[in-house]
Design a protein around this motif. Structure first.
Motif, short mmCIF file in Angstrom:
data_model
loop_
_atom_site.label_atom_id
_atom_site.label_comp_id
_atom_site.label_asym_id
_atom_site.label_seq_id
_atom_site.Cartn_x
_atom_site.Cartn_y
_atom_site.Cartn_z
N GLY A 44 1.19 -1.11 -0.01
CA GLY A 44 0.03 -0.21 -0.13
C GLY A 44 0.70 1.09 -0.01
N ALA B 215 2.32 4.95 2.31
CA ALA B 215 0.79 5.56 2.20
C ALA B 215 0.65 6.53 4.07
CB ALA B 215 0.74 3.94 2.90
N ARG C 85 -3.27 4.97 0.66
CA ARG C 85 -2.73 3.92 0.25
C ARG C 85 -3.35 3.81 -0.95
NH1 ARG C 85 -3.56 -1.02 3.82
NH2 ARG C 85 -2.57 -1.56 2.17
N ASP C 86 -2.15 3.29 -1.71
CA ASP C 86 -3.21 2.45 -2.71
C ASP C 86 -3.39 3.06 -3.77
OD1 ASP C 86 -2.38 -0.51 -1.67
OD2 ASP C 86 -4.15 -0.64 -0.37
#
Length: 417
Positions: free
Chosen positions: A297, A300, A309-310
């Motif tokens: 992720g 983040a 995140r991601d």
């Protein structure tokens, strides 16, 4: 008209020339590149005029990576053809020539303070490739000299203009995740692992030429992102190691054609303490497995009311918003012009334009020398902490109270008081 002299004609020059080319295509006519300087005439001629000079060097990275080192070969004549570009093999001769008003320093790291201080002393504006200098003391001298001389001084830090980084900083400032609390980013292994000479440049693995290994070369990028997105860093606790003491350059058949004894780190892990109370974790390695290991992720940021995140913003109520799309949709016109002037998205073009405009205004660019100094101090804090086995504060590194790692560098270059 701002007359620019470029010192250093390595592969990274292509990315900078591409940036200038974009400016010219948009009608920016406030500059000319009037001189090139390289230790070998042939290296400068490689970039002066299409159709002359040695053939371009092959790229060390696939252009699909988007890395500046993979930029297509570019000639000054592609940008403008109304100037007789002078060639020099000694930066001091270029600086003394009277042919330039400003210097782009793209030399190897050990040369930055030498070229930079000579340019500043001559009253020339300066844009230096990251990292800013071979040590914190060297960088402080450059910043102080530029301030005293009244010249525009910037550092080229290309992560600043990346859309994803702009978007993270914007989301944090908009309060979309509340107060930042935890930040993580980094990779272990990958492209240059387990023991390749990074970017085919052996100097990166020698302390007196590269300052440090990944901690400096990559660390300044990571520290800049953290400072830009989260805020100022107060202290660093880290370990750095050299797991591949010999690095190799191999041909396409796997045969060793060069090697270097590495006396700098190839791996580090660092914990950051931010002035506002957040904490961060950084990873990096040029050793280990060629199959890259990532933090899931990452990059983040965990905030008091949400998470990034991601590539998404996850709000307190669980709504999942695409980070860059949200940024694109909600940016104001003034923010868009601030972040991506004239619609530019290439970091080289944006930073070159910002520097040129700063020269005209008599100010410093967004990524000023002072910004580069703080990035460098945070990166060297990784190595100082690892040597001392304790947390070090940024203040200690900046004022020279902690310099166990850097002392022999400073002694070598005559930078000690």
């Amino acid at each position: 008209m701002i007359r620019i002299g470029i010192v250093g004609c390595g592969r990274i020059l292509n990315a900078h020339l591409q940036g200038y080319l974009q400016l010219r295509r948009l009608g920016i006519d406030t500059f000319r590149i009037t001189a090139l300087c390289a230790r070998r005439v042939e290296d400068a001629l490689m970039f002066r005029k299409r159709g002359e000079g040695p053939p371009p060097r092959p790229p060390v990275l696939d252009p699909a990576t988007g890395d500046p080192l993979a930029a297509p070969h570019t000639w000054v004549s592609d940008i403008h053809d109304d100037v007789d570009v002078a060639i020099y093999t000694d930066y001091r001769d270029l600086i003394a020539s009277g042919r330039v008003d400003a210097i782009n320093d793209l030399t190897t790291l050990a040369m930055h303070h030498q070229v930079g201080l000579a340019a500043i002393d001559a009253g020339l504006h300066l844009l230096t490739q990251k990292p800013l200098a071979i040590s914190v003391r060297a960088a402080k001298r450059m910043v102080a000299a530029a301030r005293a001389r009244g010249v525009t001084f910037g550092v080229f830090e290309n992560v600043r203009q990346a859309r994803s980084v702009r978007a993270m900083a914007w989301a944090v400032r908009q309060g979309l995740i509340g107060e930042p609390q935890i930040s993580v980013m980094g990779f272990l292994g990958g492209l240059w692992s387990p023991d390749r000479i990074v970017a085919e440049t052996p100097w990166r693995h020698r302390k007196l030429l590269g300052g440090g290994g990944g901690s400096i070369d990559i660390g300044v990028h990571q520290m800049h992102v953290q400072r830009y997105v989260i805020g100022e860093i107060a202290a660093v606790s880290a370990v750095a190691r050299t797991f591949a003491p010999v690095r190799y350059l191999r041909d396409t058949q796997g045969n060793v054609v060069d090697q270097v004894q590495a006396d700098v780190d190839d791996t580090y892990m660092a914990t950051l303490q931010f002035e506002r109370g957040a904490i961060g974790q950084l990873w990096w390695s040029w050793a280990g497995s060629p199959e890259e290991l990532t933090i899931s992720g990452a990059p983040a940021i965990i905030g008091s009311h949400g998470v990034i995140r991601d590539g998404h913003i996850i709000t307190a109520n669980g709504e999942r918003l695409p980070l860059e799309d949200t940024f694109e949709q909600q940016m104001t016109p003034s923010e868009r012009e601030q972040f991506f002037p004239l619609g530019l998205t290439d970091p080289c073009a944006i930073q070159n334009l910002d520097w040129l405009r700063a020269i005209e205004r008599g100010t410093d660019p967004e990524t000023s020398g002072a910004e580069g100094l703080r990035d460098l101090a945070c990166a060297f804090a990784i190595l100082e902490s690892s040597v001392l086995g304790r947390t070090v504060t940024l203040h200690e590194v900046l004022d020279g109270a902690v310099d166990a790692y850097q002392r022999d560098i400073d002694e070598h270059y005559g930078l000690l008081p």
